[in-house]
Design a protein around this motif. Structure first.
Motif, PDB file in Angstrom:
ATOM      1  N   SER A   1       0.863  -1.187   0.060  1.00  0.00           N
ATOM      2  CA  SER A   1      -0.075   0.065  -0.058  1.00  0.00           C
ATOM      3  C   SER A   1       0.842   1.233   0.072  1.00  0.00           C
ATOM      4  O   SER A   1       1.817   1.322   0.747  1.00  0.00           O
ATOM      5  N   ALA A   2       0.722   1.910  -0.917  1.00  0.00           N
ATOM      6  CA  ALA A   2       1.189   3.308  -0.841  1.00  0.00           C
ATOM      7  C   ALA A   2       0.434   4.549  -0.334  1.00  0.00           C
ATOM      8  O   ALA A   2      -0.733   4.765  -0.747  1.00  0.00           O
ATOM      9  N   SER A   3       1.030   5.197   0.423  1.00  0.00           N
ATOM     10  CA  SER A   3       0.383   6.573   1.052  1.00  0.00           C
ATOM     11  C   SER A   3       1.021   7.817   0.150  1.00  0.00           C
ATOM     12  O   SER A   3       2.115   8.101   0.227  1.00  0.00           O
ATOM     13  N   THR A   4      -0.167   8.133  -0.876  1.00  0.00           N
ATOM     14  CA  THR A   4       0.478   9.563  -1.551  1.00  0.00           C
ATOM     15  C   THR A   4      -0.238  10.653  -1.091  1.00  0.00           C
ATOM     16  O   THR A   4      -1.060  10.722  -0.342  1.00  0.00           O
ATOM     17  N   PRO A   5       0.005  11.955  -1.660  1.00  0.00           N
ATOM     18  CA  PRO A   5      -0.672  13.165  -1.226  1.00  0.00           C
ATOM     19  C   PRO A   5      -1.989  13.072  -1.896  1.00  0.00           C
ATOM     20  O   PRO A   5      -2.655  14.012  -1.643  1.00  0.00           O
ATOM     21  N   ILE A   6      -2.281  12.131  -2.871  1.00  0.00           N
ATOM     22  CA  ILE A   6      -3.635  12.177  -3.374  1.00  0.00           C
ATOM     23  C   ILE A   6      -4.421  11.029  -3.164  1.00  0.00           C
ATOM     24  O   ILE A   6      -5.471  10.588  -4.013  1.00  0.00           O
ATOM     25  N   GLY A   7      -4.120  10.399  -2.010  1.00  0.00           N
ATOM     26  CA  GLY A   7      -4.617   9.010  -1.580  1.00  0.00           C
ATOM     27  C   GLY A   7      -3.927   7.628  -1.354  1.00  0.00           C
ATOM     28  O   GLY A   7      -2.849   7.875  -1.759  1.00  0.00           O
ATOM     29  N   GLU A   8      -4.706   6.767  -1.260  1.00  0.00           N
ATOM     30  CA  GLU A   8      -3.664   5.497  -1.130  1.00  0.00           C
ATOM     31  C   GLU A   8      -3.876   4.690  -2.346  1.00  0.00           C
ATOM     32  O   GLU A   8      -5.130   4.656  -3.062  1.00  0.00           O
ATOM     33  N   PHE A   9      -2.902   4.149  -2.783  1.00  0.00           N
ATOM     34  CA  PHE A   9      -2.802   3.253  -4.063  1.00  0.00           C
ATOM     35  C   PHE A   9      -2.280   1.910  -3.905  1.00  0.00           C
ATOM     36  O   PHE A   9      -1.281   1.624  -2.846  1.00  0.00           O
ATOM     37  N   ARG A  10      -2.719   0.886  -4.444  1.00  0.00           N
ATOM     38  CA  ARG A  10      -2.325  -0.423  -4.124  1.00  0.00           C
ATOM     39  C   ARG A  10      -1.339  -1.075  -5.262  1.00  0.00           C
ATOM     40  O   ARG A  10      -1.997  -0.844  -6.642  1.00  0.00           O
ATOM     41  N   ALA A  11      -0.356  -1.506  -4.951  1.00  0.00           N
ATOM     42  CA  ALA A  11       0.706  -2.181  -6.041  1.00  0.00           C
ATOM     43  C   ALA A  11       0.952  -3.534  -5.363  1.00  0.00           C
ATOM     44  O   ALA A  11       0.610  -3.949  -4.436  1.00  0.00           O
ATOM     45  N   ALA A  12       2.084  -4.144  -6.174  1.00  0.00           N
ATOM     46  CA  ALA A  12       2.633  -5.581  -5.680  1.00  0.00           C
ATOM     47  C   ALA A  12       3.801  -5.849  -6.431  1.00  0.00           C
ATOM     48  O   ALA A  12       4.194  -5.178  -7.557  1.00  0.00           O
TER      49      ALA A  12
END
Length: 299
Positions: free
Chosen positions: A57-68
């Motif tokens: 899970s990535a926390s960015t200034p524009i929200g959370e994004f899921r990668a793998a």
């Protein structure tokens, strides 16, 4: 226009017809510049796990994004590590008989070069291509996706370096090449970058190449907005390190050769006499380019 260019134009034009109701940035072109988002993105990765797909899970200034990521081959901490990022719309962990993702073409399923090999999956690439394009209706989603990929490269690089890995390489094709170049511009910690069919004028690609046929008309009315948010050539050029082995296709109508090669001033640019589509299928040439960039670190 030669056959390589014709194939690019026909492929994108057909895609534009099929996805006429799902265009890039159809809902919003609002976003901070991509460099700001990359710099503000955090991925907490305690260690590298092998054996199965690992979600992050990535926390960015524009929200959370899921990668793998997926470790497909581990030769040991004394071997170099190659991080590979897929192209747009691919399902990189589909290794089925009829899959056609670039990782499978380049590295197969029965081992690869003598490196630790890690495949990355960008956000929104755990779904169908149509669903992926639908997610790209927001410029922020596109920016967050790439920022997450660049930061995942950094998180993995830090972890493999802690194991004693002698060298880390980051390679990527098309979308993956942009992620690799973003990492170089804003992190710069990888020993060798291998961007394939990518540059640093990302916004320009959407504005002036044949790829504009996949972009919403409303977004194209404000081309400077896309350039301001997505182009990062100045930051890429500011990195004073001989650490990049780019490959471009001369007849590429998506990653336009003359426009995107300007990012690589001072570098030895490998050139394929093909287009984007035909170049992407030139597996032996792409594999050879990656292979020759891997250092000999073990006796």
């Amino acid at each position: 226009m030669n056959r390589h260019e014709l194939i690019d134009v026909a492929t994108i034009s057909m895609g534009g017809l099929l996805l006429r109701n799902s265009r890039f940035f159809s809902q919003s072109v609002s976003s901070a510049p991509i460099g700001d988002i990359v710099s503000g993105t955090v991925i907490d990765l305690e260690d590298i796990r092998t054996g199965s797909v690992q979600e992050v899970s990535a926390s960015t200034p524009i929200g959370e994004f899921r990668a793998a990521y997926l470790v497909t081959q581990w030769r040991g901490s004394d071997a170099p590590t190659l991080l590979y990022h897929h192209g747009s719309g691919e399902q990189p962990f589909d290794f089925g008989r009829f899959s056609s993702n670039s990782f499978r073409r380049l590295f197969g399923t029965d081992g690869g070069p003598d490196v630790n090999l890690i495949a990355l999956r960008a956000p929104f690439h755990d779904r169908s291509n149509r669903e992926y394009i639908q997610a790209m209706d927001s410029l922020e989603n596109f920016v967050g996706m790439l920022a997450t990929s660049a930061t995942l490269i950094e998180a993995l690089t830090e972890q493999v370096r802690d194991t004693g890995c002698p060298a880390t390489l980051a390679a990527g094709t098309s979308l993956g090449g942009w992620a690799v170049n973003l990492h170089r511009a804003y992190y710069g910690s990888v020993d060798r970058y291998i961007p394939i069919f990518a540059g640093a004028q990302l916004g320009e690609m959407f504005v002036s190449s044949i790829y504009r046929k996949l972009v919403a008309e409303a977004a194209l009315t404000n081309p400077e907005r896309l350039r301001t948010v997505l182009d990062f050539e100045d930051d890429f050029a500011a990195v004073d390190s001989d650490d990049c082995s780019p490959l471009l296709a001369r007849y590429d109508r998506i990653i336009e050769f003359e426009r995107q090669r300007t990012a690589y001033e001072g570098f030895d640019v490998a050139i394929l006499e093909k287009g984007h589509i035909t170049g992407s299928l030139a597996t032996d040439a792409l594999r050879g380019h990656i292979q020759q960039s891997i250092p000999e670190t073990r006796e």
